[in-house]
Design an enzyme around this catalytic site. Structure first.
Site, PDB file in Angstrom:
ATOM      1  CG  ASP A 115      38.040 -24.892 -11.134  1.00 15.37           C
ATOM      2  OD1 ASP A 115      36.992 -24.309 -10.913  1.00 15.37           O
ATOM      3  OD2 ASP A 115      38.666 -24.626 -12.044  1.00 15.37           O
TER       4      ASP A 115
ATOM      5  CG  HIS B  12      36.763 -18.008 -13.237  1.00 16.58           C
ATOM      6  ND1 HIS B  12      35.867 -17.637 -12.379  1.00 16.58           N
ATOM      7  CD2 HIS B  12      36.848 -19.534 -13.252  1.00 16.58           C
ATOM      8  CE1 HIS B  12      35.495 -18.934 -11.472  1.00 16.58           C
ATOM      9  NE2 HIS B  12      36.005 -19.742 -12.416  1.00 16.58           N
TER      10      HIS B  12
ATOM     11  CD  GLU C 172      42.178 -23.120 -15.566  1.00 18.24           C
ATOM     12  OE1 GLU C 172      42.393 -23.999 -14.870  1.00 18.24           O
ATOM     13  OE2 GLU C 172      40.883 -22.660 -15.798  1.00 18.24           O
TER      14      GLU C 172
END
Length: 365
Positions: free
Chosen positions: A282, A201, A204
């Site tokens: 997600d 990840h 974001e």
């Protein structure tokens, strides 16, 4: 949208659960869920600050706490595959942190073997059941010590497989603001030597600087999210040139307060820059938004036409670890989807020409 073949590359194990399943498990195990997973569903979330992330994590942990054994884990994998298949997903890569379930099943190795065994069972009957085929990713957590990530990477390497067998990739999840990304590089080198897809990840909750650090330290094949690369055109150009794919989750971005409204998610700028994009849901349990919703948003909010939506779907397969025959069949079927007008809707071509749907009445009949 439902008939467009898709690959789903960003779905977390706990977050994939149906809310009805969480309630069933809580009842079966005598547990009480937070109100926002009962009458107050869906929860109102934000992770714009540490307090907001704590509330999000508390709900996530409450759902995870309901998973108490092998049968529960198998149910989650199977329902995720069936739900994806019902939305036109041909291939699902579900991401699992086995430390979350180790205590319930006797360790991290049994936890992964349960998920892998259920995935094999699903894949063997996918044509009959209509479910998506399942690939399995392992993930370490940024809020745990990097030495734990190395342990998980070694297990992922030992369980690595090809086709629809074994672990396909290794990720790094949880709050981007926690932990130092370079500290996890040794774990990713273990996974890289095993030929696993590297899928951390990044981009974001934090912006371009964090993405650049992830690219340098972890050498990813894909970025979970990566949407904030649009804040630095040079960085975005580097991502496009290198072929690093972006797992874009518009529903997550809005639910967590990264962008205030759906139109602000930079899906179109990423697409127009030439990025390889795989839309993902997600954590649909907490965001109440599944894969099909992301494609509907791409059309209705971001204005992508049929040709552009088809290219998103192709990108999701190109970025996946799906077997070659799955990818080749899906790409042919995406082309067929694009060539076949829907009933009562215009056929929108990549050159911008829109045909009168009345011209297709005889064909549809």
């Amino acid at each position: 949208m439902r008939t467009l073949p898709k690959a789903h590359l960003h779905l977390h194990f706990t977050g994939s659960m149906r809310v009805e399943t969480v309630r069933d498990l809580a009842r079966d195990h005598g547990l009480r869920l937070p109100e926002s997973l009962r009458e107050g569903y869906p929860p109102q979330l934000s992770a714009a600050d540490e307090r907001g992330w704590f509330r999000f994590q508390r709900l996530y942990d409450a759902a995870r706490h309901c998973v108490r054994g092998e049968a529960d884990m198998r149910r989650i994998v199977r329902e995720a595959a069936l739900d994806d298949g019902a939305e036109g997903s041909r291939w699902l890569e579900i991401q699992v942190d086995p430390t979350s379930y180790a205590a319930a099943v006797g360790g991290i190795t049994p936890a992964m073997e349960i998920v892998l065994d259920e995935a094999r069972s699903i894949n063997a009957t996918a044509d009959e059941t209509g479910s998506a085929r399942v690939g399995v990713l392992m993930a370490a957590s940024r809020i745990r010590h990097p030495l734990e990530a190395r342990t998980l990477a070694r297990l992922a390497a030992r369980l690595a497989g090809h086709g629809v067998e074994g672990v396909h990739g290794f990720g790094l999840s949880n709050d981007e603001r926690r932990g130092a990304t370079p500290d996890f590089a040794p774990a990713f080198r273990i996974a890289e030597r095993a030929g696993l897809a590297l899928v951390p990840h990044s981009g974001e909750l934090l912006g371009p600087e964090a993405i650049a650090q992830t690219l340098t330290a972890l050498h990813p094949h894909r970025l979970g999210h990566g949407v904030r690369s649009t804040e630095d055109p040079r960085l975005l150009a580097e991502i496009v040139e290198s072929g690093v794919a972006l797992e874009v989750c518009p529903g997550s971005n809005v639910s967590l307060g990264v962008y205030r409204e759906a139109p602000a998610v930079p899906l179109r700028p990423l697409f127009e820059a030439g990025a390889t994009i795989a839309l993902g849901a997600d954590d649909p349990l907490l965001f109440d938004s599944r894969l099909l919703d992301q494609y509907e948003t791409a059309r209705s909010v971001h204005g992508l036409d049929d040709a552009q939506l088809a290219e998103l779907a192709r990108g999701s397969f190109r970025a996946s670890r799906a077997p070659r025959e799955v990818v080749e069949t899906a790409v042919r079927d995406i082309d067929a989807w694009l060539a076949t007008p829907a009933w009562g809707h215009p056929l929108r071509r990549s050159d911008g020409v829109t045909a009168d749907p009345a011209a297709f009445d005889a064909h549809e009949a």
